[in-house]
Design an enzyme around this catalytic site. Structure first.
Site, PDB file in Angstrom:
ATOM      1  N   VAL A  28       4.726  -4.564   5.771  1.00 32.26           N
ATOM      2  CA  VAL A  28       5.575  -5.126   4.724  1.00 32.26           C
ATOM      3  C   VAL A  28       4.631  -5.735   3.704  1.00 32.26           C
ATOM      4  O   VAL A  28       3.646  -6.364   4.070  1.00 32.26           O
ATOM      5  CB  VAL A  28       6.489  -6.228   5.292  1.00 32.26           C
ATOM      6  N   LYS A  44      -0.405  -7.856   2.803  1.00 32.59           N
ATOM      7  CA  LYS A  44       0.150  -6.751   3.572  1.00 32.59           C
ATOM      8  C   LYS A  44       0.275  -7.238   5.006  1.00 32.59           C
ATOM      9  O   LYS A  44      -0.728  -7.470   5.679  1.00 32.59           O
ATOM     10  CB  LYS A  44      -0.825  -5.573   3.482  1.00 32.59           C
ATOM     11  N   ASP A 137      -7.079  10.531   1.845  1.00 37.80           N
ATOM     12  CA  ASP A 137      -5.703  10.499   1.350  1.00 37.80           C
ATOM     13  C   ASP A 137      -5.679  10.226  -0.147  1.00 37.80           C
ATOM     14  O   ASP A 137      -4.934   9.383  -0.625  1.00 37.80           O
ATOM     15  CB  ASP A 137      -4.869   9.452   2.098  1.00 37.80           C
TER      16      ASP A 137
END
Lengths: 370, 380
Positions: A28, A44, A137
């Site tokens: 979250v 975070k 990524d």
């Protein structure tokens, strides 16, 4: 309360959570600030309880690598602390990402803007590769933009170090549209070239303003790539038919990039074609890419403060975070780059003074505690 | 004269459908050539063609062949054609009179050939003649204003052209006029050809532009449709939201509705601003260009950080005696090679990690060996 708990509580007190910004699969994200200075940060919170084998892998990776990498084009991890059973990462807060900018149709990109973003992406990636780290990524969504225009690579949840001889790595990495063909063919031994392919896709996307190779499935991804760039022959890419998941996908002719990128200059297309080379060992390296003629040709890359920004700075509903509002800066467009301290110091072989190095094992602190 | 009102339609290339059967009064109607049933074996071409190259044929319920007096009541397939002397007669008369070769016109005695008959477009044959003559003249007399030194000579030229046209239409001094035309043709052959080409180019450009405009219009319509679709969806979701909220919340119903409405308004206004921004993207580009002069763009510098990668402390050799990477180097299938793995990177990393430790201060409490540096260098 033992010493560790006390230290943790002290760290926790440094940061204040303000409001929830987004929620991802394993974290979250809150917007917060530093209690003493008011500097905006993103916190975070990683959900720990959910996973039966302890902490999620990507959280470990993120902490492990961001702790070591400090560069102007890489998101900064400011602090890590735990609260109850959760792990909290304090990251710099960045307002937007490249995907938002690409999709905002009201923005117009100049060739110089694309050049500036590419240069910043490559600088950040070069730093990762120089320190033997694969990002794995890269996509516009993970390239965050600070309020002063600097681009920062984020989301190191899939990152790992490379070049271990004989160690298998997973091929289930990188978002499909940016995944290179060797990973799609199930290759378990690969190199920094996988990130380069992603950069090539991002480069094309910046020019097209739409994803360049949007495959609908892994199979379709290969087909999409081959349709765009032609099916590789044994000559183009020796040994690719021996890769574990190799399947023939059909023969497609090679169409010149010029047909799609009609307005691009020769340098641009040359660099793009060298990013998107099938044979990974022939793909251009980040450092060569940064020294490519494209970057030196006119127009010069835009000054970061002049790069297009989305008009409405809405908080992003995603797990990744956002830019650092420079409290000290007089506003966008005024603050210039930190003076170019330029390059590595190639002199001083005597090495009496400490060199700044990316990955240093700091034994001093260890010694103090013991 | 109701067909006169249709002249505009013809000029725009519209085909006015055959109406002979539907018009109950049986006055006038037109039909394009293919719809007229021809009883003759000859295909009559010519006549006044419209922009798309078709001939719209005049056709009326009161048609009567002036030669054989046959009319549409007696012969529903009656088709009247026009001779080069602008007299009408029906197809069967033409077949009867001219099949055996040129013969005099039964009305004015001018010698005619069968193939010189053309379909009729206008009810009034003088108009038919005028259009034909003007077309012919326009082909020959195609000089432009640029071809004359001053306006006066150009006006004289236009006057002459009009004179010739008038003469041809009204059959005044026809041989003389023809001679004038021939003289003009021989005098200005090159210029005429050039102007013809110019006109063709112009027509071509015009067609292209029209095509572009059409595509743009389509694009715009598509965008508009999409916008309307989005708006509709938004409205639906907001309505659903209101219902949801009314179901779940305990607040006053009027307040909930007002709040949702306000949100919907905000969204729609946000959308309009984005669309206006879209339209002014050209302005935006200009603004960006202007801005670029204020803050100069610095030239590209490949690397901007000051981290050291110790490349000055070692040189990578081509070959090392390295048992860990043996498997990789043998790599029977070439899989690692195809995947891009390079063992050189492993060596590079090992070396760099080794030399990076050279600068570190010794750990306090430990005895650093004095020849530390030498050993490390030697191993490299």
């Amino acid at each position: 309360m033992d010493a560790v708990e006390k230290a943790n509580a002290e760290r926790q007190k440094r940061w204040v959570k303000d409001r929830k910004v987004g929620e991802g699969t394993y974290a979250v994200v809150y917007q917060g600030r530093e209690a003493s200075t008011g500097r905006k940060v993103a916190i975070k919170k990683i959900k720990v309880g959910q996973f039966k084998d302890g902490l999620d892998m990507s959280a470990i990776r993120e902490v492990k690598y961001l702790r070591e990498l400090h560069h102007q084009n890489i998101i900064e991890l400011l602090d890590v602390f735990s609260s109850k059973t959760n792990l909290n990462l304090v990251l710099e807060f960045l307002d937007s990402d490249l995907e938002m900018i690409i999709q905002d149709r009201s923005l117009v990109f100049l060739p110089a803007d694309i050049k500036a973003w590419m240069a910043m992406t490559l600088r950040g990636l070069e730093f990762c590769h120089r320190n033997f780290m694969l990002h794995r990524d890269l996509k516009p969504n993970n390239l965050l933009i600070a309020s002063d225009g600097q681009l920062k690579i984020a989301d190191f949840g899939l990152a790992r170090d490379f070049a271990d001889p004989g160690h298998k790595m997973t091929c289930q990495v990188i978002t499909r549209w940016y995944r290179p063909p060797e990973l799609l063919f199930g290759c378990r031994y690969y190199s920094s070239a996988v990130d380069i392919w992603s950069v090539g896709c991002i480069f094309a996307e910046l020019m097209l303003r739409t994803p360049y190779l949007p495959g609908e499935s892994d199979m379709d991804q290969l087909k999409t790539i081959f349709r765009a760039l032609g099916t590789p022959t044994e000559e183009d890419w020796p040994g690719h038919t021996k890769l574990p998941d190799y399947v023939p996908v059909g023969q497609f002719p090679r169409t010149p990039l010029r047909d799609l990128f009609t307005a691009a200059s020769g340098d641009t297309l040359n660099l793009l074609s060298r990013f998107l080379v099938y044979e990974p060992r022939k793909r251009i390296s980040v450092r060569d890419a940064l020294n490519h003629a494209y970057f030196f040709a006119l127009p010069h890359p835009s000054h970061p403060s002049k790069l297009p920004k989305p008009a409405t700075q809405t908080s992003r509903p995603l797990e990744e975070l956002d830019g650092n509002v420079e409290m000290a800066g007089a506003g966008p467009g005024v603050k210039a780059n930190a003076p170019n301290k330029l390059k590595r110091k190639l002199t001083s072989p005597d090495g009496t003074e400490l060199r700044p190095l990316a990955r240093r094992l700091d034994f001093t602190q260890l010694a103090k505690h013991s | 004269m109701s067909n006169r009102t249709n002249v505009g339609g013809w000029l725009k290339g519209k085909t006015v459908r055959k109406g002979g059967i539907t018009s109950s009064n049986g006055h006038t109607a037109r039909s394009s050539t293919p719809q007229v049933q021809s009883t003759s074996s000859t295909v009559f071409s010519g006549g006044v063609k419209d922009a798309s190259g078709r001939t719209t044929e005049y056709f009326s319920m009161d048609d009567q062949c002036p030669v054989c007096k046959s009319d549409r009541y007696l012969n529903p397939k009656l088709r009247l054609l026009v001779s080069s002397c602008y007299h009408k007669m029906c197809e069967s008369c033409i077949d009867r009179l001219f099949t055996l070769g040129p013969a005099p016109c039964p009305i004015c005695q001018k010698v005619l050939r069968k193939l010189a008959f053309t379909p009729q477009t206008f009810e009034d044959l003088t108009v038919e003649k005028e259009v034909a003559v003007r077309r012919r003249i326009a082909k020959e007399f195609n000089k432009r204003r640029e071809d004359f030194p001053d306006l006066h000579t150009y006006n004289d030229y236009l006057e002459e052209v009009e004179d010739i046209t008038f003469n041809l239409i009204n059959d005044i001094d026809v041989p003389q006029t023809e001679a004038r035309i021939a003289a003009h043709r021989t005098e200005n052959a090159v210029l005429i050809e050039l102007n013809l080409q110019r006109e063709e180019q112009y027509a071509h450009a015009l067609r292209e532009q029209e095509e572009l405009e059409r595509q743009e219009k389509e694009q715009r319509a598509l965008e508009l449709r999409r916008e309307v679709e989005i708006e509709r969806e938004e409205r639906e979701t907001s309505q659903r939201e209101i219902i949801d909220r009314l179901e779940t919340s305990t607040k006053d119903a009027a307040k909930v509705i007002a709040k949702s409405r306000a949100e919907a308004m905000k969204r729609s206004s946000a959308r309009t601003t984005t669309s206006t921004v879209l339209r002014s993207s050209a302005q935006l580009l200009r603004a960006r260009a202007a801005q670029s002069t204020v803050i100069p763009d610095p030239p590209h510098i490949p690397l901007q950080d000051n981290w050291d990668s110790y490349e000055d402390l070692y040189t990578l050799k081509d070959q090392y005696d390295d048992m860990y990477s043996d498997a990789v180097r043998k790599d029977r299938e070439g899989i690692m090679r195809a995947g891009g793995y390079r063992v050189e990177e492993a060596w590079d990393r090992a070396l760099r990690c080794a030399v990076a430790g050279l600068d570190l201060p010794p750990l306090p409490g430990l005895n650093p060996s004095p020849e530390r540096t030498d050993v490390a260098m030697a191993s490299v």
